[in-house]
Design an enzyme around this catalytic site. Structure first.
Site, short mmCIF file in Angstrom:
data_model
loop_
_atom_site.label_atom_id
_atom_site.label_comp_id
_atom_site.label_asym_id
_atom_site.label_seq_id
_atom_site.Cartn_x
_atom_site.Cartn_y
_atom_site.Cartn_z
N ASP A 108 39.80 56.13 26.96
CA ASP A 108 39.55 57.42 27.30
C ASP A 108 40.56 57.74 25.54
O ASP A 108 39.38 58.35 25.05
CB ASP A 108 40.09 57.89 28.13
CG ASP A 108 40.13 57.80 29.53
OD1 ASP A 108 38.81 57.45 29.80
OD2 ASP A 108 40.46 57.48 30.14
N HIS B 155 43.28 58.50 35.14
CA HIS B 155 41.87 58.49 34.33
C HIS B 155 41.09 58.98 35.39
O HIS B 155 40.53 58.23 35.87
CB HIS B 155 41.76 56.92 34.25
CG HIS B 155 40.74 56.50 33.81
ND1 HIS B 155 39.53 56.49 32.78
CD2 HIS B 155 39.11 55.94 34.49
CE1 HIS B 155 38.66 56.22 32.98
NE2 HIS B 155 37.88 55.74 34.10
P1 NAX Z 1 31.46 46.00 39.82
O1 NAX Z 1 31.56 46.46 41.39
O2 NAX Z 1 30.63 45.16 39.12
O3 NAX Z 1 32.40 44.65 40.30
C1 NAX Z 1 34.07 44.49 40.80
C2 NAX Z 1 33.89 43.04 41.71
O4 NAX Z 1 35.16 43.93 42.27
C3 NAX Z 1 32.40 43.09 42.39
O5 NAX Z 1 32.30 41.81 42.19
C4 NAX Z 1 33.23 42.63 43.63
O6 NAX Z 1 33.20 41.53 44.73
C5 NAX Z 1 35.10 42.16 43.16
N1 NAX Z 1 36.22 43.21 44.33
C6 NAX Z 1 35.93 43.84 45.60
N2 NAX Z 1 36.92 43.98 45.89
C7 NAX Z 1 37.80 43.02 45.85
C8 NAX Z 1 39.29 42.15 45.89
N3 NAX Z 1 39.64 42.94 47.14
N4 NAX Z 1 39.41 41.43 45.30
C9 NAX Z 1 38.59 40.58 44.36
N5 NAX Z 1 37.73 41.29 43.90
C10 NAX Z 1 36.68 42.39 44.40
O7 NAX Z 1 32.54 46.42 39.43
P2 NAX Z 1 33.56 47.13 37.82
O8 NAX Z 1 31.34 47.98 36.69
O9 NAX Z 1 32.68 45.59 36.76
O10 NAX Z 1 34.18 47.94 37.23
C11 NAX Z 1 35.34 47.74 38.18
C12 NAX Z 1 36.24 48.96 38.06
O11 NAX Z 1 36.60 49.39 37.27
C13 NAX Z 1 36.08 49.71 39.24
O12 NAX Z 1 36.74 50.78 40.27
C14 NAX Z 1 36.14 51.22 38.40
O13 NAX Z 1 35.25 52.28 38.42
C15 NAX Z 1 36.28 50.58 37.51
N6 NAX Z 1 36.56 51.12 35.95
C16 NAX Z 1 37.31 51.93 35.46
C17 NAX Z 1 37.90 52.59 33.98
C18 NAX Z 1 38.88 52.81 33.21
O14 NAX Z 1 39.17 52.86 32.26
N7 NAX Z 1 39.69 52.30 33.92
C19 NAX Z 1 36.29 52.15 33.17
C20 NAX Z 1 35.91 51.07 33.90
C21 NAX Z 1 35.01 51.45 35.61
O15 NAX Z 1 34.74 51.82 35.97
#
Ligand code: NAX
Length: 327
Positions: free
Chosen positions: A161, A189
């Site tokens: 952000d 966020h």
């Molecule tokens: P993806 O869905 O591509 O990848 C997430 C991965 O996490 C998947 O491979 C899944 O199998 C794995 N996973 C789920 N539960 C798990 C657990 N208990 N232990 C280990 N692995 C686990 O998501 P992605 O685009 O990589 O985003 C990841 C997270 O970042 C999401 O929650 C998203 O909302 C968040 N974000 C946060 C941002 C921020 O600025 N704070 C910005 C970007 C993003 O939106």
């Protein structure tokens, strides 16, 4: 050669992981003379673990001189073992028709478990950075489980952000990005976050003396920054990944660089009008590698106070949703 540090990453086979791991292994996060061991944690799902194998193969194929080992696991007790940094990227995404309260509770269960295990097995100097959404509250939940590691070690990422806000101000002013300084993100966020433009400077002058259109600053600027994630999804069909990974590199790099001034979501102790015990974005100065102090004393006008009140209200509501899980 320094001895390697252990970096645990959850969600390692996800979108952000795919942009992140290669930057860590190349030295972008911890510096060009700091070897790393990557401890990659995925959900216990066959498809995710298979994808993780592919990512690890690609990391091998990069022949990064700083990469001294790769652990692949679905067991957090293995993945967080002796970790110096725990990057919590994986989270359950919000599904169609899912209420915010359900998302908070589902992720709450994940972050309670991870907080407990990190506290039990990570290195004594462990630092934790949370990206998985809702990042601030997930961070608060994980920290609530820690008895050994102090709560200040748990931070959540609002750097994406901040980076977004910096670029928007530079574009509006028609200046190089590097001319914009001290733009900090307050609060959650989420679209309620507040990019505090009144404290920013452009070429050393107050941003508000360079961009005199206060209606733009209070309206479109705040909205563009707050809703940028949704705009990326609308354009790309997928959520921000490379920019989020880049922001996490910045978040950690700044936290290990004494003197760095940057926005981090940290445990509130009542500063800037935030409730105590929520994790809120605010400006910090890194003191020693991995430690920081909140920068105090920025004056808030009525507009800023109303924006902070709104984002604080959302954080307090999120905390209330999960209160029974963490007490
Ligand atoms: P993806 O869905 O591509 O990848 C997430 C991965 O996490 C998947 O491979 C899944 O199998 C794995 N996973 C789920 N539960 C798990 C657990 N208990 N232990 C280990 N692995 C686990 O998501 P992605 O685009 O990589 O985003 C990841 C997270 O970042 C999401 O929650 C998203 O909302 C968040 N974000 C946060 C941002 C921020 O600025 N704070 C910005 C970007 C993003 O939106």
């Amino acid at each position: 050669m320094k001895s390697p540090i252990r970096v645990a990453v959850t969600g390692a086979a996800g979108q952000i992981g795919y942009s992140l791991l290669f930057r860590i292994a190349s030295g972008a996060m911890f510096g060009p003379d700091q070897p790393v061991i990557l401890q990659l944690i995925e959900a216990p799902i066959e498809k995710a673990l298979k994808a993780l194998e592919g990512v690890a193969m690609e990391l091998d194929d990069c022949a990064f001189p700083l990469l001294k080992g790769i652990v692949q696991t679905s067991d957090p007790a293995v993945g967080f073992k002796d970790a110096n940094w725990c990057l919590l990227v994986g989270a359950k995404p919000r599904g169609p028709g899912m209420e915010r309260a359900d998302l908070l509770k589902d992720n709450g269960a994940i972050f309670i478990g991870q907080g407990k295990i990190i506290d039990a097995v990570a290195a004594d100097d462990a630092r934790i950075a949370v990206v998985g959404n809702p990042a601030n509250t997930n961070c608060m939940i994980a920290a609530s489980q820690a008895k050994r590691l102090p709560a200040e070690r748990f931070t959540a990422m609002v750097r994406l952000d901040q980076n977004r806000a910096q670029t928007q101000l530079a574009k509006k002013a028609g200046v190089d990005l590097t001319a914009v300084k001290d733009i900090f993100i307050y609060g959650n966020h989420s679209p309620t976050m507040f990019p505090a433009f009144a404290h920013a400077t452009i070429n050393g002058a107050p941003a508000t003396s360079v961009i005199t259109d206060s209606a733009w600053l209070q309206g479109p600027f705040c909205e563009t920054v707050g809703k940028r994630g949704a705009a990326i999804i609308a354009a790309r069909g997928l959520s921000s990944a490379a920019s989020a990974a880049n922001a996490l590199v910045d978040h950690v790099r700044s936290l290990v660089t004494p003197g760095a001034i940057h926005s981090v979501a940290v445990k509130s102790e009542g500063r800037y009008g935030f409730d105590a015990n929520v994790w809120a974005g605010m400006p910090v100065r890194t003191t020693t590698p991995g430690s920081y102090e909140v920068i105090e004393g920025y004056a808030m006008d009525d507009f800023a106070k109303s924006k902070i009140a709104a984002t604080n209200k959302e954080l307090a509501e999120e905390r209330a949703f999960v209160a029974s899980m963490i007490s």
